[in-house]
Scaffold this motif. Structure first.
Motif, PDB file in Angstrom:
ATOM      1  N   LEU A  94      32.587  -7.863  80.771  1.00 35.66           N
ATOM      2  CA  LEU A  94      30.911  -7.312  82.219  1.00 35.66           C
ATOM      3  C   LEU A  94      31.999  -7.879  83.162  1.00 35.66           C
ATOM      4  O   LEU A  94      32.516  -6.870  83.940  1.00 35.66           O
ATOM      5  N   ARG A  95      33.132  -8.179  83.052  1.00 39.89           N
ATOM      6  CA  ARG A  95      33.760  -8.618  84.156  1.00 39.89           C
ATOM      7  C   ARG A  95      35.147  -7.827  84.644  1.00 39.89           C
ATOM      8  O   ARG A  95      35.589  -7.678  85.731  1.00 39.89           O
ATOM      9  N   ILE A  96      35.627  -7.830  83.129  1.00 39.91           N
ATOM     10  CA  ILE A  96      36.514  -6.551  83.407  1.00 39.91           C
ATOM     11  C   ILE A  96      36.179  -4.668  83.737  1.00 39.91           C
ATOM     12  O   ILE A  96      37.534  -4.107  84.418  1.00 39.91           O
ATOM     13  N   CYS A  97      35.330  -4.575  83.365  1.00 36.39           N
ATOM     14  CA  CYS A  97      34.283  -3.797  83.567  1.00 36.39           C
ATOM     15  C   CYS A  97      34.331  -3.150  84.961  1.00 36.39           C
ATOM     16  O   CYS A  97      34.513  -2.459  85.684  1.00 36.39           O
ATOM     17  N   ALA A  98      33.562  -4.603  85.169  1.00 32.42           N
ATOM     18  CA  ALA A  98      33.417  -4.197  87.253  1.00 32.42           C
ATOM     19  C   ALA A  98      34.691  -4.178  87.903  1.00 32.42           C
ATOM     20  O   ALA A  98      34.819  -3.347  89.077  1.00 32.42           O
ATOM     21  N   VAL A  99      35.287  -4.747  87.526  1.00 32.29           N
ATOM     22  CA  VAL A  99      37.023  -4.651  88.028  1.00 32.29           C
ATOM     23  C   VAL A  99      37.318  -3.266  87.716  1.00 32.29           C
ATOM     24  O   VAL A  99      38.169  -3.013  88.678  1.00 32.29           O
ATOM     25  N   VAL A 100      37.584  -2.660  86.745  1.00 28.27           N
ATOM     26  CA  VAL A 100      37.833  -1.869  86.697  1.00 28.27           C
ATOM     27  C   VAL A 100      37.273  -0.617  87.696  1.00 28.27           C
ATOM     28  O   VAL A 100      37.143   0.721  87.985  1.00 28.27           O
ATOM     29  N   THR A 101      36.066  -0.310  87.145  1.00 31.22           N
ATOM     30  CA  THR A 101      34.979   0.209  88.298  1.00 31.22           C
ATOM     31  C   THR A 101      35.229   0.579  89.448  1.00 31.22           C
ATOM     32  O   THR A 101      35.441   1.899  89.995  1.00 31.22           O
ATOM     33  N   VAL A 102      35.300  -0.708  89.647  1.00 27.47           N
ATOM     34  CA  VAL A 102      35.635  -0.711  91.635  1.00 27.47           C
ATOM     35  C   VAL A 102      37.739  -0.309  91.877  1.00 27.47           C
ATOM     36  O   VAL A 102      37.333   0.614  92.767  1.00 27.47           O
ATOM     37  N   ILE A 112      43.380  -4.423  82.739  1.00 26.57           N
ATOM     38  CA  ILE A 112      42.692  -3.386  83.873  1.00 26.57           C
ATOM     39  C   ILE A 112      43.769  -2.264  83.886  1.00 26.57           C
ATOM     40  O   ILE A 112      42.888  -1.384  84.577  1.00 26.57           O
ATOM     41  N   VAL A 113      45.246  -2.820  84.394  1.00 23.98           N
ATOM     42  CA  VAL A 113      45.878  -1.545  84.592  1.00 23.98           C
ATOM     43  C   VAL A 113      45.750  -0.473  83.898  1.00 23.98           C
ATOM     44  O   VAL A 113      45.586   0.960  83.829  1.00 23.98           O
ATOM     45  N   GLY A 114      45.848  -0.565  82.623  1.00 25.83           N
ATOM     46  CA  GLY A 114      45.574   0.739  81.073  1.00 25.83           C
ATOM     47  C   GLY A 114      45.051   0.744  81.854  1.00 25.83           C
ATOM     48  O   GLY A 114      44.003   2.954  81.677  1.00 25.83           O
ATOM     49  N   MET A 115      43.039   0.743  81.666  1.00 24.99           N
ATOM     50  CA  MET A 115      42.124   0.997  82.443  1.00 24.99           C
ATOM     51  C   MET A 115      42.024   2.087  82.879  1.00 24.99           C
ATOM     52  O   MET A 115      41.541   2.792  83.500  1.00 24.99           O
ATOM     53  N   THR A 116      42.504   1.481  84.313  1.00 21.37           N
ATOM     54  CA  THR A 116      41.901   2.197  85.311  1.00 21.37           C
ATOM     55  C   THR A 116      42.060   3.567  85.676  1.00 21.37           C
ATOM     56  O   THR A 116      41.792   4.376  85.513  1.00 21.37           O
ATOM     57  N   HIS A 117      43.563   2.956  84.693  1.00 18.78           N
ATOM     58  CA  HIS A 117      44.948   4.783  84.897  1.00 18.78           C
ATOM     59  C   HIS A 117      44.131   5.668  84.155  1.00 18.78           C
ATOM     60  O   HIS A 117      43.929   6.817  84.045  1.00 18.78           O
ATOM     61  N   PHE A 118      43.319   5.704  83.372  1.00 13.95           N
ATOM     62  CA  PHE A 118      42.397   6.264  82.161  1.00 13.95           C
ATOM     63  C   PHE A 118      41.312   6.682  82.900  1.00 13.95           C
ATOM     64  O   PHE A 118      41.042   7.905  82.672  1.00 13.95           O
ATOM     65  N   LEU A 119      40.729   6.041  83.333  1.00 14.34           N
ATOM     66  CA  LEU A 119      39.657   6.103  83.520  1.00 14.34           C
ATOM     67  C   LEU A 119      39.188   6.881  85.831  1.00 14.34           C
ATOM     68  O   LEU A 119      38.533   7.154  85.672  1.00 14.34           O
ATOM     69  N   ILE A 120      40.882   6.767  86.461  1.00 15.23           N
ATOM     70  CA  ILE A 120      40.143   7.047  88.027  1.00 15.23           C
ATOM     71  C   ILE A 120      40.357   8.688  87.351  1.00 15.23           C
ATOM     72  O   ILE A 120      39.734   9.484  88.332  1.00 15.23           O
ATOM     73  N   LEU A 136      29.426   6.293  85.651  1.00 11.11           N
ATOM     74  CA  LEU A 136      30.160   7.190  84.501  1.00 11.11           C
ATOM     75  C   LEU A 136      31.432   6.057  84.304  1.00 11.11           C
ATOM     76  O   LEU A 136      31.723   6.180  82.654  1.00 11.11           O
ATOM     77  N   VAL A 137      32.337   5.508  84.415  1.00 11.45           N
ATOM     78  CA  VAL A 137      33.466   4.820  85.362  1.00 11.45           C
ATOM     79  C   VAL A 137      32.996   3.615  84.012  1.00 11.45           C
ATOM     80  O   VAL A 137      33.061   2.922  83.144  1.00 11.45           O
ATOM     81  N   PHE A 138      31.781   2.778  83.991  1.00 14.76           N
ATOM     82  CA  PHE A 138      31.133   2.078  83.332  1.00 14.76           C
ATOM     83  C   PHE A 138      31.083   1.456  82.662  1.00 14.76           C
ATOM     84  O   PHE A 138      31.195   1.041  81.322  1.00 14.76           O
ATOM     85  N   VAL A 139      29.937   3.010  82.223  1.00 18.84           N
ATOM     86  CA  VAL A 139      29.340   3.030  81.116  1.00 18.84           C
ATOM     87  C   VAL A 139      30.813   3.265  79.961  1.00 18.84           C
ATOM     88  O   VAL A 139      30.415   3.463  78.980  1.00 18.84           O
ATOM     89  N   PHE A 140      31.740   4.329  80.123  1.00 13.10           N
ATOM     90  CA  PHE A 140      32.919   4.701  79.664  1.00 13.10           C
ATOM     91  C   PHE A 140      34.178   2.950  79.216  1.00 13.10           C
ATOM     92  O   PHE A 140      33.774   3.050  78.059  1.00 13.10           O
ATOM     93  N   SER A 141      34.250   2.188  80.328  1.00 13.71           N
ATOM     94  CA  SER A 141      34.600   0.955  80.207  1.00 13.71           C
ATOM     95  C   SER A 141      34.118   0.003  79.464  1.00 13.71           C
ATOM     96  O   SER A 141      35.058  -0.547  78.735  1.00 13.71           O
ATOM     97  N   ILE A 142      33.039   0.131  79.074  1.00 11.27           N
ATOM     98  CA  ILE A 142      32.471  -0.837  78.284  1.00 11.27           C
ATOM     99  C   ILE A 142      32.640  -0.895  76.784  1.00 11.27           C
ATOM    100  O   ILE A 142      32.543  -1.729  75.750  1.00 11.27           O
ATOM    101  N   ALA A 183      43.016  -3.490  72.682  1.00 11.49           N
ATOM    102  CA  ALA A 183      43.751  -3.772  71.638  1.00 11.49           C
ATOM    103  C   ALA A 183      45.060  -4.170  71.888  1.00 11.49           C
ATOM    104  O   ALA A 183      45.935  -5.106  71.779  1.00 11.49           O
ATOM    105  N   ILE A 184      45.760  -3.089  72.761  1.00 10.39           N
ATOM    106  CA  ILE A 184      47.717  -2.896  72.933  1.00 10.39           C
ATOM    107  C   ILE A 184      48.077  -3.906  73.978  1.00 10.39           C
ATOM    108  O   ILE A 184      48.341  -4.702  73.644  1.00 10.39           O
ATOM    109  N   LEU A 185      46.990  -3.415  75.230  1.00 12.63           N
ATOM    110  CA  LEU A 185      47.670  -4.133  76.714  1.00 12.63           C
ATOM    111  C   LEU A 185      47.527  -5.460  76.644  1.00 12.63           C
ATOM    112  O   LEU A 185      47.618  -6.682  76.877  1.00 12.63           O
ATOM    113  N   GLY A 186      46.000  -5.680  75.100  1.00 11.59           N
ATOM    114  CA  GLY A 186      45.543  -7.616  75.665  1.00 11.59           C
ATOM    115  C   GLY A 186      46.380  -8.409  74.701  1.00 11.59           C
ATOM    116  O   GLY A 186      46.336  -8.878  74.806  1.00 11.59           O
ATOM    117  N   GLY A 187      46.845  -7.502  73.378  1.00 10.02           N
ATOM    118  CA  GLY A 187      47.432  -8.456  72.653  1.00 10.02           C
ATOM    119  C   GLY A 187      46.488  -9.474  71.940  1.00 10.02           C
ATOM    120  O   GLY A 187      47.243 -10.273  70.953  1.00 10.02           O
TER     121      GLY A 187
END
Length: 273
Positions: free
Chosen positions: A61-69, A146-154, A205-211, A218-222
């Motif tokens: 939830l925290r990551i998705c909220a930041v990515v959404t903003v 967050i960087v990878g998800m934000t880049h994908f969802l913009i 839209l972004v929040f639902v996708f990001s969840i 998996a890749i960037l979080g390692g």
């Protein structure tokens, strides 16, 4: 009556496809959650009382909220340039919006890994410029995710915002300017409120996708910033604990449905459009 029958005939194949593709698999997951390894609601109690699973839910939830903003904020700027920019700016913006759709999420994730890793482009440049003495930890943590998800969802955030911007009546903006309002005041008090429905739609839209993101975390979080989708994968293929994975999936679906219902209840008809 004939119109209703015709509509049902046209929508019938789509409804059957949706039922086969979504409803039946979800019913199977729901059955696993209450039958594996034994009948009952034990897996739900385990999921809601396990500190590890609760921490994964909170992290998601925290990551998705930041990515959404971040995605909606960047998408608003891109949409503003796309709708109100000059011909060259619009063309370049369109290329920046549509070209990423041709690149898979896996390729993007590995691209960011090569940029942000200890020997990646960012750390190599900073070390070469003498700005840092040792590499910065930019991946295998929440920052990289967050960087990878934000880049994908913009790009997904751009479309509803751009649609709302195109529906703004320019005469309203001209009237505000004619009454002596400056550009900043027109933007904050006139233009931004008129485009809020698009911002709300983009955020939803972004929040639902990001969840449901799996590959990028998996890749960037390692493995250090596990989100719910990765947790479900681990419980199915590595533990294995199918009942608990199914229970977590159902809880996530219920949480998303509740969030959407609450949001739609608070929206006005104009916002829904």
């Amino acid at each position: 009556m004939r119109q209703i029958t015709r509509s049902l005939v046209l929508l019938g194949p789509l409804l059957i496809l949706l039922a086969l593709a979504y409803i039946l698999p979800f019913l199977g997951i729901l059955r696993w959650s209450v039958t594996l390894p034994e009948p009952g609601l034990g897996q739900y109690r385990a999921a809601l009382s396990d500190p590890l699973i609760l921490s994964v839910f909170w992290r998601t939830l925290r990551i998705c909220a930041v990515v959404t903003v971040l995605s909606v904020s960047a998408g608003y700027a891109v949409a503003l340039l796309w709708v109100w920019g000059g011909p060259v700016a619009r063309l370049l913006t369109e290329l920046c919006i549509f070209i990423p759709f041709w690149i898979s999420v896996l390729t993007r994730a590995f691209g960011w890994l090569s940029i942000l890793s200890n020997r990646g482009l960012v750390n190599s440049w900073l070390e070469g410029a003498g700005l840092i003495a040792e590499p910065l930890a930019l991946v295998r943590n929440e920052f990289g995710v967050i960087v990878g998800m934000t880049h994908f969802l913009i790009p997904f955030a751009v479309f509803p915002i751009a649609s709302a911007m195109r529906s703004v009546d320019e005469r309203v903006l001209m009237a505000a300017r004619g009454m002596g309002a400056g550009r900043a005041r027109i933007f904050w008090q006139v233009f931004l409120p008129m485009t809020l429905p698009g911002v709300l739609g983009a955020a939803l839209l972004v929040f639902v996708f990001s969840i449901g993101f799996f590959v990028t975390p998996a890749i960037l979080g390692g493995g250090r910033s596990v989100m719910v989708a990765e947790l479900i994968y681990l419980r199915i293929f590595q533990s294995p604990d199918w009942g608990l994975a199914a229970a977590v999936s159902v809880i996530l679906m219920i949480a998303i449905a509740g969030f959407l219902a609450l949001l739609l209840r608070k929206m006005t008809p104009g916002d829904a459009r």
